[in-house]
Design an enzyme around this catalytic site. Structure first.
Site, PDB file in Angstrom:
ATOM      1  N   ASP A 108       0.570  -1.207  -0.393  1.00  0.00           N
ATOM      2  CA  ASP A 108       0.108   0.070   0.218  1.00  0.00           C
ATOM      3  C   ASP A 108       0.773   1.351   0.210  1.00  0.00           C
ATOM      4  O   ASP A 108       1.728   1.194  -0.138  1.00  0.00           O
ATOM      5  CB  ASP A 108      -0.585   0.160   1.871  1.00  0.00           C
ATOM      6  CG  ASP A 108      -2.297   0.648   1.373  1.00  0.00           C
ATOM      7  OD1 ASP A 108      -2.789   1.290   0.772  1.00  0.00           O
ATOM      8  OD2 ASP A 108      -2.891   0.341   2.243  1.00  0.00           O
ATOM      9  N   HIS A 109      -0.409   2.585  -0.096  1.00  0.00           N
ATOM     10  CA  HIS A 109       1.162   3.794   0.334  1.00  0.00           C
ATOM     11  C   HIS A 109       2.563   3.388   0.516  1.00  0.00           C
ATOM     12  O   HIS A 109       2.771   3.529   1.823  1.00  0.00           O
ATOM     13  CB  HIS A 109      -0.034   4.886   1.000  1.00  0.00           C
ATOM     14  CG  HIS A 109      -1.417   4.587   0.760  1.00  0.00           C
ATOM     15  ND1 HIS A 109      -1.499   5.996  -0.070  1.00  0.00           N
ATOM     16  CD2 HIS A 109      -1.842   4.127   1.246  1.00  0.00           C
ATOM     17  CE1 HIS A 109      -2.846   6.425  -0.048  1.00  0.00           C
ATOM     18  NE2 HIS A 109      -3.284   5.378   0.780  1.00  0.00           N
ATOM     19  N   GLU A 181      -2.882   8.187   6.641  1.00  0.00           N
ATOM     20  CA  GLU A 181      -1.511   6.901   6.216  1.00  0.00           C
ATOM     21  C   GLU A 181      -0.661   6.988   6.920  1.00  0.00           C
ATOM     22  O   GLU A 181      -0.109   8.158   7.392  1.00  0.00           O
ATOM     23  CB  GLU A 181      -2.177   6.853   4.581  1.00  0.00           C
ATOM     24  CG  GLU A 181      -1.327   8.478   4.117  1.00  0.00           C
ATOM     25  CD  GLU A 181      -1.406   8.314   2.851  1.00  0.00           C
ATOM     26  OE1 GLU A 181      -2.432   8.632   2.337  1.00  0.00           O
ATOM     27  OE2 GLU A 181      -0.474   8.679   1.622  1.00  0.00           O
ATOM     28  N   HIS A 225      -9.680   8.443   3.804  1.00  0.00           N
ATOM     29  CA  HIS A 225      -9.419   7.068   5.053  1.00  0.00           C
ATOM     30  C   HIS A 225     -10.175   7.044   6.192  1.00  0.00           C
ATOM     31  O   HIS A 225     -10.185   8.628   6.195  1.00  0.00           O
ATOM     32  CB  HIS A 225      -7.601   6.998   4.984  1.00  0.00           C
ATOM     33  CG  HIS A 225      -6.750   6.883   3.972  1.00  0.00           C
ATOM     34  ND1 HIS A 225      -5.452   7.451   3.243  1.00  0.00           N
ATOM     35  CD2 HIS A 225      -7.053   5.212   3.069  1.00  0.00           C
ATOM     36  CE1 HIS A 225      -5.372   6.567   2.125  1.00  0.00           C
ATOM     37  NE2 HIS A 225      -5.459   5.836   1.956  1.00  0.00           N
ATOM     38  N   HIS A 262      -9.348   4.872  -3.173  1.00  0.00           N
ATOM     39  CA  HIS A 262      -8.774   4.903  -2.054  1.00  0.00           C
ATOM     40  C   HIS A 262      -9.884   5.012  -1.449  1.00  0.00           C
ATOM     41  O   HIS A 262     -11.010   5.926  -1.113  1.00  0.00           O
ATOM     42  CB  HIS A 262      -7.959   5.467  -2.064  1.00  0.00           C
ATOM     43  CG  HIS A 262      -6.239   4.960  -2.025  1.00  0.00           C
ATOM     44  ND1 HIS A 262      -5.418   4.223  -1.447  1.00  0.00           N
ATOM     45  CD2 HIS A 262      -6.167   4.174  -3.524  1.00  0.00           C
ATOM     46  CE1 HIS A 262      -4.287   3.757  -1.969  1.00  0.00           C
ATOM     47  NE2 HIS A 262      -4.683   3.886  -3.172  1.00  0.00           N
ATOM     48  N   GLY A 263      -9.853   4.932   0.251  1.00  0.00           N
ATOM     49  CA  GLY A 263     -10.582   5.082   0.994  1.00  0.00           C
ATOM     50  C   GLY A 263     -11.961   4.406   0.718  1.00  0.00           C
ATOM     51  O   GLY A 263     -13.318   5.070   0.735  1.00  0.00           O
ATOM     52  N   GLY A 264     -12.449   2.837   0.402  1.00  0.00           N
ATOM     53  CA  GLY A 264     -13.764   2.030   0.096  1.00  0.00           C
ATOM     54  C   GLY A 264     -14.025   1.771   2.065  1.00  0.00           C
ATOM     55  O   GLY A 264     -15.447   1.887   1.497  1.00  0.00           O
ATOM     56  N   SER A 265     -14.201   2.298   2.876  1.00  0.00           N
ATOM     57  CA  SER A 265     -14.283   2.629   3.812  1.00  0.00           C
ATOM     58  C   SER A 265     -16.065   2.578   4.066  1.00  0.00           C
ATOM     59  O   SER A 265     -15.410   4.211   3.904  1.00  0.00           O
ATOM     60  CB  SER A 265     -14.070   1.991   5.395  1.00  0.00           C
ATOM     61  OG  SER A 265     -13.126   0.871   5.553  1.00  0.00           O
ATOM     62  N   ASN A 284      -9.969  -0.349  -2.195  1.00  0.00           N
ATOM     63  CA  ASN A 284      -8.968  -0.504  -1.374  1.00  0.00           C
ATOM     64  C   ASN A 284     -10.056  -0.590   0.161  1.00  0.00           C
ATOM     65  O   ASN A 284     -11.362   0.642  -0.056  1.00  0.00           O
ATOM     66  CB  ASN A 284      -8.144   0.607  -0.633  1.00  0.00           C
ATOM     67  CG  ASN A 284      -6.332   0.451  -1.501  1.00  0.00           C
ATOM     68  OD1 ASN A 284      -6.448  -0.448  -2.324  1.00  0.00           O
ATOM     69  ND2 ASN A 284      -5.919   0.955  -1.661  1.00  0.00           N
TER      70      ASN A 284
HETATM   71  O1  LIG Z   1      -7.444   3.726   0.781  1.00  0.00           O
HETATM   72  C1  LIG Z   1      -7.023   2.345   1.250  1.00  0.00           C
HETATM   73  C2  LIG Z   1      -5.979   2.098   2.215  1.00  0.00           C
HETATM   74  O2  LIG Z   1      -4.918   2.578   1.274  1.00  0.00           O
HETATM   75  C3  LIG Z   1      -8.577   1.856   3.063  1.00  0.00           C
HETATM   76  O3  LIG Z   1      -9.199   3.573   3.299  1.00  0.00           O
HETATM   77  P1  LIG Z   1     -10.289   2.560   4.477  1.00  0.00           P
HETATM   78  O4  LIG Z   1      -9.269   2.507   5.649  1.00  0.00           O
HETATM   79  O5  LIG Z   1     -10.581   4.019   4.716  1.00  0.00           O
HETATM   80  O6  LIG Z   1     -11.266   1.809   3.414  1.00  0.00           O
HETATM   81  O1  LIG Z   2      -3.103   3.784   4.006  1.00  0.00           O
HETATM   82  C1  LIG Z   2      -4.116   3.585   3.971  1.00  0.00           C
HETATM   83  C2  LIG Z   2      -4.377   2.315   5.192  1.00  0.00           C
HETATM   84  O2  LIG Z   2      -5.708   2.345   5.488  1.00  0.00           O
HETATM   85  C3  LIG Z   2      -3.195   1.678   5.366  1.00  0.00           C
HETATM   86  O3  LIG Z   2      -3.511   2.518   7.284  1.00  0.00           O
HETATM   87  P1  LIG Z   2      -2.319   2.289   8.206  1.00  0.00           P
HETATM   88  O4  LIG Z   2      -1.324   3.124   7.390  1.00  0.00           O
HETATM   89  O5  LIG Z   2      -2.636   2.585   8.911  1.00  0.00           O
HETATM   90  O6  LIG Z   2      -1.940   0.735   8.456  1.00  0.00           O
HETATM   91 ZN   LIG Z   3      -5.017   4.598   0.952  1.00  0.00          ZN
HETATM   92 ZN   LIG Z   4      -1.650   9.642  -0.123  1.00  0.00          ZN
END
Ligand SMILES: O=C(CO)COP(=O)(O)O
Ligand SMILES: O=C[C@H](O)COP(=O)(O)O
Ligand SMILES: [Zn+2]
Ligand SMILES: [Zn+2]
Length: 439
Positions: A108-109, A181, A225, A262-265, A284
């Site tokens: 991820d990121h 993040e 996120h 990103h930020g699907g939640s 995500n």
């Molecule tokens: O984008 C994400 C991880 O890179 C996940 O975002 P959420 O935590 O909002 O689902």
């Molecule tokens: O960047 C977004 C993801 O939800 C990763 O989260 P985290 O850095 O808390 O592991």
């Molecule tokens: Zn993300």
């Molecule tokens: Zn970013």
């Protein structure tokens, strides 16, 4: 034709990753990318994918990787994040084949200051390639969105030139994902930066397409996120169509971009649907699956409280042992089940279900997920608990229908004549009192 006619089971690399995403774009579905932090969470995600016969993306963040390695390890030079990511990758590689589903294994990121983590993973990919002619991971994300567009693109180009020849996919971010993040706090960022403009996307596309077609773009359309109270986040997935049209006009190719959400939640089903229609192939999900993992454990600890106060002695007698309640395989397993259920819901939202899926829920409360596959003689139904009910096990053909999961039993509530993928609002169909809401 199913997804296994397109790509094999196990961790995908190289052109297989593109074939999967191309198939998803053509068929208008997307694959959820779930952040995992442990073997337990990784397995629960694989289990969900296995139950519904769907491809899945498993990803580790820099912090999640360090956690995978163990919080007791020093991480001042990203050594724990590198070792944890590599350990997670090997774990998923070994098990993905056993679960029999295609898996995209992703990191991820990675912001500028975290590049040593990226360098460590890339070295592990190159070492793996020397032995196996494919990289350890399927893909990695670079997130230089905090930097200037020029620096962002330049950095991506430099890394992609190293990644593409060994079969690695690159995901890059342009425009900022709000919220938090790893080590980057974007909570106060100017809202205009949360929406990427079409020419910027096209500049990225031009620079990367010159190297390889195996890349995707996380374009910002208001993504954040985390989960906040309704109204805080303004998602505009319809803007993604502009990116596709702009690039389409320039390249002459239909829907040329592979986009990442990103930020699907916390997103609505409508927002998700619009995003997928506009070429999102990966979404995500982290915060919602984190919560789902907690729910099963929380409920277990609450419901079995009388059995968890001491090693011996519970409501059934002062000399009764409690080992079968405090064994982590019992209470962690409850979190895995609720996580598995939430992953299946994400798959259903994205159209990534290669079988019949019924999500029994009351509003946002999932009380059971049924995955089924009916080819007349070969019915397989899973209640997202331990058992998979199948014709081979002597269970007779189970009619497609609305089921209620009650303890270890599945109760048919109503028959359905045709295959369907849908959420069912139990309040409208229940013939008996609702069981305790679990979610
Ligand atoms: O984008 C994400 C991880 O890179 C996940 O975002 P959420 O935590 O909002 O689902
Ligand atoms: O960047 C977004 C993801 O939800 C990763 O989260 P985290 O850095 O808390 O592991
Ligand atoms: Zn993300
Ligand atoms: Zn970013």
């Amino acid at each position: 034709m199913g997804v296994l006619d397109i790509v094999p089971a196990g961790v995908l690399t190289g052109d297989n990753v593109r074939k999967l995403f191309e198939y998803a774009k053509e068929q208008q579905f997307a694959i959820p990318a779930i952040n995992v932090t442990s073997s337990s969470t990784a397995n629960a995600v694989l289990e969900a994918a296995r139950d519904i016969k769907s491809p899945i993306i498993i990803q580790v963040s820099q912090g999640g990787s360090a956690y995978f390695a163990g919080k007791g390890l020093a991480n001042d030079k990203q050594q724990a994040s590198i070792a944890g990511a590599v350990a997670a990758a090997h774990h998923v590689r070994i098990l993905a084949k056993e679960y029999g589903v295609p898996v995209v294994l992703h990191s991820d990121h990675c912001a500028k200051k975290l590049l040593p983590w990226f360098d460590g993973m890339l070295k592990a990919d190159e070492d793996y390639y020397k032995v196996h002619q494919e990289p350890l991971f399927s893909s990695h994300m670079l997130d230089l969105s905090e930097e200037s567009k020029e620096e962002n693109i330049e950095t991506c180009v430099a890394y992609f030139k190293r990644m593409a020849p060994i079969g690695l996919w690159l995901e890059m971010e342009i425009g900022i994902t709000g919220g938090e993040e790893d080590g980057v706090d974007n909570t106060g960022v100017d809202s205009s930066r949360l929406y990427t403009q079409p020419p910027d996307i096209y500049d990225v596309h031009t620079a990367l397409a010159a190297i390889s077609p195996n890349f995707s773009i996380a374009a910002a359309f208001g993504n954040v996120h985390g989960v906040y109270k309704p109204g805080n986040v303004r998602l505009h997935p319809e803007l993604l169509q502009k990116h596709q049209l702009y690039a389409e006009e320039k390249t002459g190719k239909k829907k040329p971009l592979f986009l990442v959400f990103h930020g699907g939640s916390g997103s609505t089903k409508e927002e998700i649907k619009t995003a997928v229609e506009n070429g999102v192939v990966k979404m995500n999900v982290d915060t919602d699956t984190q919560f789902a993992y907690l729910v099963g454990i929380r409920d277990f600890v609450q419901n079995k409280s009388g059995y968890l106060q001491s090693q011996v002695g519970n409501p059934e007698g002062a000399d009764k042992p409690n080992k079968k309640y405090y064994d982590p395989r019992v209470w962690v397993r409850e979190g895995e089940k609720t996580l598995t259920a939430r992953v299946k819901e994400a798959c259903a939202d994205l159209g990534n279900v290669n079988c019949v899926l019924l999500i029994l829920q009351d509003g946002r409360s999932i009380i059971g997920v049924m995955a089924g596959y009916d080819q007349k003689s070969n019915v397989v139904l899973s209640d997202s608990k331990e058992r998979v009910y199948s014709a081979d096990e002597g269970v007779e053909e189970i009619p497609l229908g609305l089921y209620l999961v009650k303890g270890d039993q599945i109760v048919l509530i109503g028959e359905v004549n045709e295959a369907l993928d849908q959420s069912v609002d139990l309040a409208t169909i229940r013939a008996e009192p609702l069981p305790p809401i679990r979610y």
